[in-house]
Design a protein around this motif. Structure first.
Motif, PDB file in Angstrom:
ATOM      1  N   THR A  26       0.828  -1.203   0.000  1.00 15.64           N
ATOM      2  CA  THR A  26       0.000   0.000   0.000  1.00 15.64           C
ATOM      3  C   THR A  26       0.866   1.257   0.000  1.00 15.64           C
ATOM      4  N   ALA A  27       1.937   1.249   0.783  1.00 19.50           N
ATOM      5  CA  ALA A  27       2.852   2.392   0.806  1.00 19.50           C
ATOM      6  C   ALA A  27       3.510   2.576  -0.555  1.00 19.50           C
ATOM      7  N   PHE A  41      14.091   0.583   6.465  1.00 22.49           N
ATOM      8  CA  PHE A  41      14.174  -0.225   7.675  1.00 22.49           C
ATOM      9  C   PHE A  41      13.321   0.381   8.784  1.00 22.49           C
ATOM     10  N   VAL A  42      13.432   1.685   8.987  1.00 25.92           N
ATOM     11  CA  VAL A  42      12.643   2.352  10.024  1.00 25.92           C
ATOM     12  C   VAL A  42      11.160   2.251   9.702  1.00 25.92           C
ATOM     13  N   PHE A  43      10.791   2.460   8.436  1.00 27.23           N
ATOM     14  CA  PHE A  43       9.387   2.316   8.044  1.00 27.23           C
ATOM     15  C   PHE A  43       8.894   0.897   8.329  1.00 27.23           C
ATOM     16  N   GLY A  44       9.670  -0.108   7.924  1.00 28.51           N
ATOM     17  CA  GLY A  44       9.239  -1.489   8.106  1.00 28.51           C
ATOM     18  C   GLY A  44       9.072  -1.862   9.564  1.00 28.51           C
ATOM     19  N   CYS A  45      10.010  -1.435  10.421  1.00 25.34           N
ATOM     20  CA  CYS A  45       9.913  -1.761  11.845  1.00 25.34           C
ATOM     21  C   CYS A  45       8.769  -0.998  12.508  1.00 25.34           C
ATOM     22  N   LEU A  95       3.948   8.380   5.623  1.00 28.96           N
ATOM     23  CA  LEU A  95       3.738   7.202   4.783  1.00 28.96           C
ATOM     24  C   LEU A  95       3.069   6.082   5.557  1.00 28.96           C
ATOM     25  N   LEU A  96       3.481   5.884   6.815  1.00 25.82           N
ATOM     26  CA  LEU A  96       2.886   4.818   7.623  1.00 25.82           C
ATOM     27  C   LEU A  96       1.410   5.074   7.872  1.00 25.82           C
TER      28      LEU A  96
END
Length: 624
Positions: free
Chosen positions: A115-116, A132-136, A283-284
């Motif tokens: 979706t992002a 990485f920060v977005f995924g975590c 984004l999140l």
């Protein structure tokens, strides 16, 4: 997208997965909450493949040819995949504790990458550290909607007072009376379940901020686990990841203030692998809001889950939505199945949800543009304001989508009628009664919370004063009660007909107040608006009793209900020394002559019988 709640007994997190990098097909056995365990495991494997197939992953964390930064990239990827595995186990607990909610397991988290990727667009710039920060942050954002995410227990993290308040409210709703102290400490199971479900929803974002550093202990053993196992990455990015995860629950306007600074790269990373928290938080939140499709609400799960009517509507409309696609700068949502008349409520809930997604996209676009950040490709949702067009994309059958809800065309006029002289007549006693009632409530609330206060009964005061000038009279009603914060002065106080005392905000602002047995006698919203019966110039001065004098604020209405009030911090000379509130209204002598009686006839010394501390009141008695 969270809906209704339920509750189950808390269990510890099982962590029998390997510590090393997760490889495809190496998923440990885990007792899933669905009956299709093998199918569910297959879906988990597909989830990793789905993440790795996104353009967002391919540009950032995927293996690159002739990569000069392969060591740093591979390390980020390995730590993320390990964190994903632990998060998969923890996310699996959510459906057990909140079975009425749509799917919040690892498949939802994985879908946020897709979706992002759609929302940001192919040309959006994100480096490996930001990915990485977005995924975590995506891993953590909803994980705390389970008891297992609170190692010390939910009541312990919520605080005993807030837990008791929530139990009190649900008990009263279920049984129509206030619970006893024994019933609060040992509530019926259905009350306990509903209280726990409400707190899981309310606290999940707050707990998400702690999860990157939260320690999970394996019973009495010395084994300890962290979602982010690498201590270097946990120390470098853990706090930031937690704040971004929590921010999906914040007002979007607060994001630029909370994430104003760009974070530099660690020494072992390339210099340009900086992290921009603002764009990641944006984004999140839009990826999370926009992920509503059939993957969130499988029909078979709906058939076997205990759902109330409101929950069922969420499941029905999400089950029928297909994956959105991008048309220009708008997300397009469609359904292959029409909504029959019996599903009309689900269709309208779908409309409201899509409008929420539209609001999120537009708000985030404004934040990015105003802060000179690269804007996302998707900036709105197609057709959400045009019901005829939306009904073509998400069709209905055998009925017409006419938005025939009750509307208030002139809210100000309604306030005048229901909160003024057209309801009460021109009797100043009404104004005094309402304002004094609110003042007494404020004092009683303060007494209920001020456990260590050495004030005696005579220290709590409520004063009514009338000052005469040549052309005007000034009426003052003062109390040294609980006081109001600026948020309450500009929010709940002006929300006509709403009760602040029983709201979630009151329970968050003053834990323990509701469960103390406090019951308001005044009408917090309507009572205040009655003051405009006397005059248009109204001033409200207040500060919370537990804040400093410099936190006194003044809300001024210069033109009655026709103008916007002004909120400002009080000057030092106007600050309230002991907390509480003061309401003043400027009364013209012309209005006095129109009144059926004169204000001074009603401003007499009053004595209020207040209940003693620690004793539940059967009602307040007024004497003149």
């Amino acid at each position: 997208m969270a809906i209704r709640h339920s509750h189950a007994r808390c269990r510890g997190v099982t962590t029998d997965s390997p510590h090393g990098t997760l490889t495809h097909g190496s998923y440990p056995e885990y007792r899933a909450t669905t009956v299709l365990t093998s199918y569910h495991a297959e879906q988990q494997a597909r989830g990793v493949n789905a993440v790795e197939s996104t353009g967002l992953w391919q540009k950032t964390l995927a293996v690159q040819e002739s990569d000069p930064h392969a060591v740093a990239r591979n390390r980020l990827r390995a730590v993320y995949l390990q964190a994903r595995e632990f998060s998969r186990l923890l996310a699996g607990e959510i459906s057990r504790d909140l079975p009425s909610y749509t799917v919040h397991d690892i498949t939802h988290i994985d879908a946020l990458w897709e979706t992002a990727d759609l929302i940001a667009g192919q040309l959006y710039e994100l480096n490996p550290a930001e990915a990485f920060v977005f995924g975590c942050a995506a891993l953590c954002h909803d994980l705390a909607m389970s008891h297992s995410a609170f190692p010390g227990g939910l009541p312990s993290r919520a605080g005993l007072k807030r837990w008791n308040d929530t139990v009190y409210m649900h008990f009263k709703h279920a049984y129509g009376r206030a619970p006893s102290a024994e019933e609060i400490s040992g509530p019926p199971e259905e009350v306990k379940a509903k209280a726990a479900a409400e707190l899981l929803r309310d606290l999940h974002a707050e707990q998400a901020a702690r999860l990157p550093h939260e320690q999970f202990q394996d019973g009495d053993r010395d084994t300890q686990y962290y979602l982010i196992s690498d201590p270097d990455f946990r120390n470098t990015y853990g706090e930031l990841i937690g704040r971004i995860a929590a921010s999906h629950w914040w007002n979007p306007s607060s994001l630029p203030l909370e994430f104003a600074s760009i974070i530099g790269a660690p020494p072992a990373f390339p210099r340009d692998w900086v992290v921009d928290p603002l764009k990641i938080a944006c984004l999140l939140r839009v990826a999370d809001a926009s992920h509503i499709d059939a993957r969130r609400a499988p029909g078979f799960l709906r058939a076997i889950r205990p759902l109330d009517d409101q929950s069922r509507r969420h499941w029905i409309f999400q089950e029928r939505l297909q994956r959105p696609w991008l048309d220009g700068d708008r997300l397009v949502y469609t359904s292959s199945q029409p909504f029959a008349p019996q599903d009309a409520a689900a269709w309208w809930l779908c409309v409201d949800t899509l409008r929420m997604v539209d609001d999120e996209l537009r708000s985030v676009d404004t934040v990015l543009a105003d802060n000179r950040r690269q804007r996302f490709a998707a900036r709105s949702v197609a057709a959400v304001r045009d019901l005829d067009q939306l009904a073509k994309q998400i069709p209905v059958r055998d009925w017409y989508p006419i938005d025939a809800r009750i509307r208030i065309g002139d809210a100000i006029d309604l306030v005048r009628k229901l909160g003024g002289d057209k309801l009460y007549g021109r009797n100043p006693t009404v104004v005094l009664r309402e304002l004094v009632s609110n003042g007494v409530d404020a004092i009683r609330a303060r007494r209920a919370l001020d456990e260590n206060n050495d004030w005696n009964e005579s220290s709590y005061k409520l004063q009514v004063q009338l000052i005469e000038e040549e052309e005007f009279l000034w009426l003052y009603v003062r109390d040294n009660g609980i006081g109001m914060s600026p948020d309450v002065m500009s929010g709940a106080l002006l929300d006509f007909g709403r009760s602040y005392w029983t709201s979630l905000e009151a329970r968050q602002d003053f834990p323990g107040l509701i469960s103390s047995g406090f019951t308001p006698i005044g009408k917090f919203g309507i009572g205040f608006f009655s003051v405009f019966m006397l005059g248009d110039y109204v001033c409200v001065k207040s500060r919370r009793f537990d804040q400093a004098a410099r936190d006194t604020h003044i809300l001024t209405f210069e033109h009655g209900l026709d103008g916007r009030p002004i909120l400002q911090r009080a000057r030092s000379l106007d600050a309230l020394k002991y907390g509480g509130s003061e309401i003043s209204v400027k009364i013209s002598r012309k209005n006095c002559r129109k009144s059926a009686s004169r204000p001074r006839e009603h401003i007499r010394p009053m004595r209020v019988a207040l209940p003693c501390p620690g004793r539940r009141s059967r009602g307040d008695r007024w004497e003149r």
